[in-house]
Each structure stands twice: as structure tokens, then as C-alpha cells.
Write a protein that holds these residues in place. Structure first.
Motif, PDB file in Angstrom:
ATOM      1  N   PHE A  57      48.687 151.739  95.030  1.00 35.42           N
ATOM      2  CA  PHE A  57      46.661 151.903  94.727  1.00 35.42           C
ATOM      3  C   PHE A  57      47.386 152.447  96.918  1.00 35.42           C
ATOM      4  N   VAL A  58      48.005 151.669  97.474  1.00 38.62           N
ATOM      5  CA  VAL A  58      48.364 152.150  98.932  1.00 38.62           C
ATOM      6  C   VAL A  58      48.875 153.166  99.209  1.00 38.62           C
ATOM      7  N   PHE A  59      50.292 153.900  97.860  1.00 39.26           N
ATOM      8  CA  PHE A  59      50.464 154.934  97.979  1.00 39.26           C
ATOM      9  C   PHE A  59      49.312 155.728  97.880  1.00 39.26           C
ATOM     10  N   VAL A  60      48.512 155.597  97.095  1.00 35.58           N
ATOM     11  CA  VAL A  60      48.067 157.203  96.539  1.00 35.58           C
ATOM     12  C   VAL A  60      47.143 156.894  98.016  1.00 35.58           C
ATOM     13  N   LYS A  61      46.534 155.730  98.758  1.00 35.78           N
ATOM     14  CA  LYS A  61      45.274 156.438  99.462  1.00 35.78           C
ATOM     15  C   LYS A  61      46.006 156.978 100.859  1.00 35.78           C
ATOM     16  N   THR A  62      47.441 156.175 100.881  1.00 41.85           N
ATOM     17  CA  THR A  62      48.750 157.124 102.144  1.00 41.85           C
ATOM     18  C   THR A  62      48.317 158.923 102.211  1.00 41.85           C
ATOM     19  N   ILE A  63      48.670 158.536 101.068  1.00 38.23           N
ATOM     20  CA  ILE A  63      49.542 160.167 100.647  1.00 38.23           C
ATOM     21  C   ILE A  63      47.971 160.468 100.611  1.00 38.23           C
ATOM     22  N   TYR A  65      44.800 159.985 102.365  1.00 38.47           N
ATOM     23  CA  TYR A  65      45.028 159.839 104.022  1.00 38.47           C
ATOM     24  C   TYR A  65      45.366 160.534 104.573  1.00 38.47           C
ATOM     25  N   TYR A  66      47.096 160.935 104.685  1.00 38.99           N
ATOM     26  CA  TYR A  66      47.958 161.835 105.369  1.00 38.99           C
ATOM     27  C   TYR A  66      46.936 163.813 105.072  1.00 38.99           C
ATOM     28  N   ARG A  67      46.949 164.329 103.960  1.00 44.83           N
ATOM     29  CA  ARG A  67      46.688 164.753 103.277  1.00 44.83           C
ATOM     30  C   ARG A  67      45.152 165.462 104.215  1.00 44.83           C
ATOM     31  N   GLU A  68      44.385 164.333 104.125  1.00 43.91           N
ATOM     32  CA  GLU A  68      43.099 164.172 104.820  1.00 43.91           C
ATOM     33  C   GLU A  68      43.162 164.710 106.452  1.00 43.91           C
ATOM     34  N   THR A  69      44.354 164.225 106.816  1.00 42.82           N
ATOM     35  CA  THR A  69      44.151 164.800 108.627  1.00 42.82           C
ATOM     36  C   THR A  69      45.364 165.732 108.496  1.00 42.82           C
ATOM     37  N   ASP A  70      46.260 166.139 108.032  1.00 43.71           N
ATOM     38  CA  ASP A  70      46.861 167.409 108.061  1.00 43.71           C
ATOM     39  C   ASP A  70      45.757 168.472 108.210  1.00 43.71           C
ATOM     40  N   GLN A  71      45.114 169.029 106.832  1.00 42.06           N
ATOM     41  CA  GLN A  71      43.877 169.203 107.084  1.00 42.06           C
ATOM     42  C   GLN A  71      43.021 169.433 108.150  1.00 42.06           C
ATOM     43  N   ALA A  72      42.331 168.419 108.871  1.00 41.61           N
ATOM     44  CA  ALA A  72      41.841 168.503 109.459  1.00 41.61           C
ATOM     45  C   ALA A  72      42.266 168.895 110.924  1.00 41.61           C
ATOM     46  N   GLU A  73      44.009 168.721 111.053  1.00 46.40           N
ATOM     47  CA  GLU A  73      44.315 169.064 111.762  1.00 46.40           C
ATOM     48  C   GLU A  73      44.862 171.128 112.036  1.00 46.40           C
TER      49      GLU A  73
END
Length: 230
Positions: A57-63, A65-73
Motif C-alpha cells: 500500500f505504501v509503495f503504491v501510494k508513493t509511486i 505521489y511521485y507520478r503526480e508530482t512529476d506531472q505537475a512539475e
């Protein structure tokens, strides 16, 4: 994630209940170990299962989060790049110069009689990047005199002679609009609206038009449908 994997969660919850009943059955030599050993195994198994689910669960949520952050950036960087080369056209009244003036005609008249109007305005690029394929257009029919669009580098200017034919009902000043349409160096599309006041005096002659206001550049977002179709 819980909704997608609810079956696994139910199995994990029911497993200790089912096993606790199985180990109580008198199976003779088929019974391996006693209740204490089975309870110890079951505790280790359930503990490892819960730990694995939490880790996943933590791994999926981390992926995510970073995917959304990368897209926003990426979107932020794309917008900064666009703003850094955005053209901005300043439109003011001008004077005719036959060697440089670009003629365009917009027909808005649908009935007879009608009035012809004319104005000359100067366009200067005061933005941060070149304006490509500048057109003066309208929602109605547009006829160009041998021009399909021009380019203006920053600081450069040109003169347009705009002729417009419109219906007139004999009441007051006519107000109308036309648009400047252009793109930047990486093909971002923009429009600027020119608001005009037309002063009808006499039919059959070129009556006067005046610029009232010019809008700021508006970025037109073009939706790419090819990606959805593949």
C-alpha cells in the motif's frame, strides 16, 4: 486500493477462523503438530501477510505521489517555457504606406444596402518572442489580398489597412470586433480581440472606423485527440 483488493482482505480475515476449526478435527496421523504450533505458524503467517499488504500500500501510494508530482512539475515547466516566449501585439492607429501596408477585407454584410468602413492600424510585437502567421480574421468571411499571415520578431511592426462591409439600420454607431490570430515559435496558439466603433456617414464610400480596445493575448489550448484514439 482497498476496493480493488477486497477479496484478498476477506481471505486474510477468514483464514485464521477456518484454520482454527481445521486443526481441531481428529485426523489421526494426518494431523501435523499441535494447536500451539499451528497457532504460532498462523500468527507468523498473518503478521507477514499484514506487513506485506501495508508495504505494498505504501509503495503504491508513493509511486502515485511521485507520478503526480512529476506531472505537475512538467506542466509548470511547460507553462514557464510558454510564457518566456509569448508574443504580445500592441495595436494602435496608423497611417497608410502603400509599400508596407497589408490590405484585408472582412465582409459582414448580409443584405442591401450596406456600408463600407475602413481603418488603418499599426501592429507592434512588444512580447518576449516572435509572433508567427499573424492574421486578422472574423467569425464571418475573410478575404485576403495575397497574404496568408506574416511574422513579427520582437520590436518589429507592420501596418494593416482593414476594410469592412456591414449592414446598417440607420441607428447610431456600429460596434464590431475582429481577431488577431497568431502562434509563437513552438506553435502555441493565441488570439487578441480588437473592438471597433464604426461611424456610418454615407453609403458607397469608405466610412471611418476607430479602435476602442484591444485584449491581451489569450492562449488557445489545443486538445490532442490522436493520443486517445490509439
Amino acid at each position: 486500493m482497498i476496493k480493488k483488493n477486497w477479496k484478498l482482505i476477506v481471505i486474510a480475515i477468514l483464514s485464521p477462523i477456518i484454520l482454527s476449526q481445521i486443526i481441531r478435527l481428529p485426523l489421526g496421523n494426518w494431523t501435523i503438530g499441535n494447536e500451539e504450533s499451528w497457532i504460532g505458524f498462523l500468527g507468523s503467517y498473518i503478521g507477514a501477510l499484514i506487513s506485506g499488504v501495508i508495504t505494498l500500500f505504501v509503495f503504491v501510494k508513493t509511486i502515485e505521489y511521485y507520478r503526480e508530482t512529476d506531472q505537475a512539475e512538467k506542466e509548470k515547466q511547460k507553462e514557464q517555457n510558454r510564457m518566456s516566449i509569448m508574443p504580445y501585439l500592441k495595436v494602435t492607429g496608423g497611417t497608410a504606406d502603400n509599400s508596407e501596408t497589408i490590405d484585408t477585407f472582412i465582409g459582414k454584410s448580409k443584405t442591401e444596402p450596406n456600408f463600407q468602413f475602413e481603418t488603418i492600424f499599426e501592429i507592434e510585437n512588444i512580447g518576449l518572442g516572435s509572433a508567427i502567421g499573424i492574421l486578422v480574421e472574423s467569425d464571418d468571411s475573410v478575404l485576403w489580398s495575397g497574404v496568408k499571415g506574416i511574422a513579427l520578431a520582437v520590436g518589429n511592426k507592420t501596418v494593416f489597412k482593414l476594410s469592412m462591409e456591414m449592414d446598417y439600420n440607420g441607428k447610431g454607431i456600429l460596434e464590431t470586433v475582429c481577431e488577431l490570430r497568431f502562434s509563437d515559435l513552438i506553435n502555441n496558439q493565441y488570439t487578441q480581440t480588437i473592438y471597433l466603433a464604426a461611424f456610418p456617414v454615407k453609403e458607397g464610400v469608405n466610412n471611418w472606423m476607430q479602435i476602442i480596445e484591444v485584449s491581451s493575448p489569450i492562449h488557445k489550448v489545443v486538445i490532442d485527440t490522436s493520443a486517445k484514439m490509439t
